[in-house]
Design a protein around this motif. Structure first.
Motif, PDB file in Angstrom:
ATOM      1  N   LEU A 157       1.366  -9.597   7.725  1.00  0.00           N
ATOM      2  CA  LEU A 157       0.142  -9.743   6.950  1.00  0.00           C
ATOM      3  C   LEU A 157       0.426  -9.831   5.453  1.00  0.00           C
ATOM      4  N   VAL A 158       1.436  -9.139   4.989  1.00  0.00           N
ATOM      5  CA  VAL A 158       1.820  -9.259   3.582  1.00  0.00           C
ATOM      6  C   VAL A 158       2.231 -10.697   3.283  1.00  0.00           C
ATOM      7  N   ASP A 159       2.987 -11.308   4.197  1.00  0.00           N
ATOM      8  CA  ASP A 159       3.390 -12.703   4.017  1.00  0.00           C
ATOM      9  C   ASP A 159       2.168 -13.621   3.946  1.00  0.00           C
ATOM     10  N   LEU A 160       1.194 -13.399   4.833  1.00  0.00           N
ATOM     11  CA  LEU A 160      -0.019 -14.222   4.841  1.00  0.00           C
ATOM     12  C   LEU A 160      -0.838 -14.016   3.571  1.00  0.00           C
ATOM     13  N   GLN A 161      -0.920 -12.759   3.112  1.00  0.00           N
ATOM     14  CA  GLN A 161      -1.677 -12.450   1.903  1.00  0.00           C
ATOM     15  C   GLN A 161      -1.022 -13.081   0.675  1.00  0.00           C
ATOM     16  N   ARG A 162       0.285 -13.054   0.624  1.00  0.00           N
ATOM     17  CA  ARG A 162       0.997 -13.690  -0.485  1.00  0.00           C
ATOM     18  C   ARG A 162       0.814 -15.203  -0.450  1.00  0.00           C
ATOM     19  N   LYS A 163       0.779 -15.758   0.744  1.00  0.00           N
ATOM     20  CA  LYS A 163       0.561 -17.204   0.905  1.00  0.00           C
ATOM     21  C   LYS A 163      -0.793 -17.594   0.341  1.00  0.00           C
ATOM     22  N   LEU A 164      -1.823 -16.794   0.617  1.00  0.00           N
ATOM     23  CA  LEU A 164      -3.155 -17.050   0.077  1.00  0.00           C
ATOM     24  C   LEU A 164      -3.134 -16.999  -1.447  1.00  0.00           C
ATOM     25  N   ALA A 165      -2.445 -16.002  -1.984  1.00  0.00           N
ATOM     26  CA  ALA A 165      -2.434 -15.791  -3.436  1.00  0.00           C
ATOM     27  C   ALA A 165      -1.676 -16.882  -4.186  1.00  0.00           C
ATOM     28  N   LYS A 166      -0.797 -17.579  -3.515  1.00  0.00           N
ATOM     29  CA  LYS A 166      -0.031 -18.638  -4.167  1.00  0.00           C
ATOM     30  C   LYS A 166      -0.860 -19.904  -4.381  1.00  0.00           C
ATOM     31  N   THR A 167      -1.862 -20.090  -3.543  1.00  0.00           N
ATOM     32  CA  THR A 167      -2.612 -21.344  -3.579  1.00  0.00           C
ATOM     33  C   THR A 167      -4.043 -21.205  -4.072  1.00  0.00           C
ATOM     34  N   THR A 168      -4.546 -19.956  -4.174  1.00  0.00           N
ATOM     35  CA  THR A 168      -5.949 -19.737  -4.501  1.00  0.00           C
ATOM     36  C   THR A 168      -6.084 -18.566  -5.462  1.00  0.00           C
ATOM     37  N   ASP A 169      -7.052 -18.637  -6.373  1.00  0.00           N
ATOM     38  CA  ASP A 169      -7.358 -17.489  -7.226  1.00  0.00           C
ATOM     39  C   ASP A 169      -7.988 -16.409  -6.351  1.00  0.00           C
ATOM     40  N   VAL A 170      -7.346 -15.237  -6.311  1.00  0.00           N
ATOM     41  CA  VAL A 170      -7.787 -14.211  -5.365  1.00  0.00           C
ATOM     42  C   VAL A 170      -7.942 -12.844  -6.033  1.00  0.00           C
ATOM     43  N   ILE A 171      -8.769 -12.026  -5.402  1.00  0.00           N
ATOM     44  CA  ILE A 171      -8.869 -10.608  -5.713  1.00  0.00           C
ATOM     45  C   ILE A 171      -8.620  -9.864  -4.417  1.00  0.00           C
ATOM     46  N   MET A 172      -7.655  -8.967  -4.428  1.00  0.00           N
ATOM     47  CA  MET A 172      -7.354  -8.164  -3.248  1.00  0.00           C
ATOM     48  C   MET A 172      -7.488  -6.691  -3.588  1.00  0.00           C
ATOM     49  N   ASP A 173      -8.024  -5.931  -2.655  1.00  0.00           N
ATOM     50  CA  ASP A 173      -8.061  -4.489  -2.852  1.00  0.00           C
ATOM     51  C   ASP A 173      -7.416  -3.797  -1.661  1.00  0.00           C
ATOM     52  N   GLY A 174      -6.850  -2.646  -1.917  1.00  0.00           N
ATOM     53  CA  GLY A 174      -6.186  -1.912  -0.853  1.00  0.00           C
ATOM     54  C   GLY A 174      -5.455  -0.703  -1.383  1.00  0.00           C
ATOM     55  N   ARG A 175      -4.357  -0.375  -0.726  1.00  0.00           N
ATOM     56  CA  ARG A 175      -3.558   0.790  -1.111  1.00  0.00           C
ATOM     57  C   ARG A 175      -2.231   0.390  -1.769  1.00  0.00           C
ATOM     58  N   ASP A 176      -1.739  -0.816  -1.431  1.00  0.00           N
ATOM     59  CA  ASP A 176      -0.402  -1.205  -1.892  1.00  0.00           C
ATOM     60  C   ASP A 176      -0.370  -2.635  -2.414  1.00  0.00           C
ATOM     61  N   ILE A 177      -1.507  -3.119  -2.908  1.00  0.00           N
ATOM     62  CA  ILE A 177      -1.563  -4.519  -3.347  1.00  0.00           C
ATOM     63  C   ILE A 177      -0.688  -4.731  -4.584  1.00  0.00           C
ATOM     64  N   GLY A 178      -0.867  -3.892  -5.598  1.00  0.00           N
ATOM     65  CA  GLY A 178      -0.110  -4.060  -6.837  1.00  0.00           C
ATOM     66  C   GLY A 178       1.343  -3.647  -6.740  1.00  0.00           C
ATOM     67  N   THR A 179       1.672  -2.781  -5.796  1.00  0.00           N
ATOM     68  CA  THR A 179       3.047  -2.296  -5.663  1.00  0.00           C
ATOM     69  C   THR A 179       3.869  -3.091  -4.659  1.00  0.00           C
ATOM     70  N   THR A 180       3.228  -3.584  -3.612  1.00  0.00           N
ATOM     71  CA  THR A 180       3.974  -4.228  -2.526  1.00  0.00           C
ATOM     72  C   THR A 180       3.531  -5.659  -2.253  1.00  0.00           C
ATOM     73  N   VAL A 181       2.230  -5.852  -2.053  1.00  0.00           N
ATOM     74  CA  VAL A 181       1.747  -7.171  -1.644  1.00  0.00           C
ATOM     75  C   VAL A 181       1.852  -8.186  -2.773  1.00  0.00           C
TER      76      VAL A 181
END
Length: 251
Positions: A157-181
């Motif tokens: 899921l981290v790989d998929l989330q990073r894939k989204l962030a590479k192609t689209t302006d995104v906002i993500m919330d969670g526990r480890d977005i800024g440290t890991t994802v």
């Protein structure tokens, strides 16, 4: 938080749009310097997609702010929790044993999850099928709770989330977005609040729904969850070194 939501959104927007900003909260003023600028930022002459990471404990207001900010800035709000539930839908539909890590590891490679918006409403697409209506069932919730702990699931899921962030302006919330994802997110916010403030919000929410609840029990549950999130082996909850700390206790 509703009374101050617009103010917090405004200041978060400033974080994205200016390399040097002044973030004001009540009487406090902090000057924050950013090397990264805006959605018009360029790398090697090409426009970059912009990502905003909002981390913090349960009840701090992450999803509320993330959704409002995404709508205001026309970004995609990536509900990472929904992605874990979509993965759980796949496991359920394909009769994968949630207690067998080897089965889980073999299954994750067959999963592709994306997020789309239809009429302003988030839709979660699993291997080409819209599974949004299946995400909040009890069966899906139980499967997600059992399987989200596995390293293979989180890695996929981290790989998929990073894939989204590479192609689209995104906002993500969670526990480890800024440290890991998204360790290279343009802006990182660590949104927090006192245990008492978060417990009171939850108490008020349940009370308004007509549910019987105990404030002390809610606070104890929040403390327990915080401890578990902060001490889990994989991607524990913590503030990224370059994240802006925002305490919403009095917001």
């Amino acid at each position: 938080m509703k009374n101050n939501a617009d103010a917090l959104i405004f200041h978060t927007t400033i974080c994205v749009e200016a390399p040097q900003i002044v973030l004001m909260h009540r009487a406090k003023t902090a000057t924050l310097l950013f090397a990264r600028a805006s959605s018009a930022a360029l790398r090697n002459g090409e426009k970059m997609a912009v990502s905003i990471a909002i981390d913090g404990p349960a009840g701090a207001g992450k999803s509320t702010i993330a959704k409002l900010l995404a709508a205001k800035m026309n970004y995609i709000y990536v509900d990472t929790g929904a992605m874990y539930r979509a993965m759980a839908v796949y496991f359920t539909q394909n009769h994968v044993n949630p207690d067998d890590e080897r089965e889980i590891n073999a299954a994750v490679s067959n999963v592709d999850i994306t997020i789309e918006y239809m009429d302003g409403v988030q839709q979660v697409i699993l291997n080409g099928d819209n599974v949004t209506g299946l995400l909040r069932t009890e069966e899906t919730g139980k499967m997600a709770s059992k399987t989200s702990k596995y390293a293979a699931v989180r890695s996929k899921l981290v790989d998929l989330q990073r894939k989204l962030a590479k192609t689209t302006d995104v906002i993500m919330d969670g526990r480890d977005i800024g440290t890991t994802v998204l360790p290279d997110a343009f802006v990182k916010i660590y949104l927090t609040a006192s245990t008492q403030a978060r417990a009171k919000r939850r108490f008020d929410e349940l009370t308004q729904k007509g549910e019987q609840c105990n404030l002390e029990e809610i606070a104890a549950d929040i403390e327990s969850r915080d401890y578990a999130d902060m001490h889990r082996e994989i991607s524990p909850l913590k503030q990224a070194e370059d994240a802006i700390l925002v305490d919403t206790s009095d917001m």
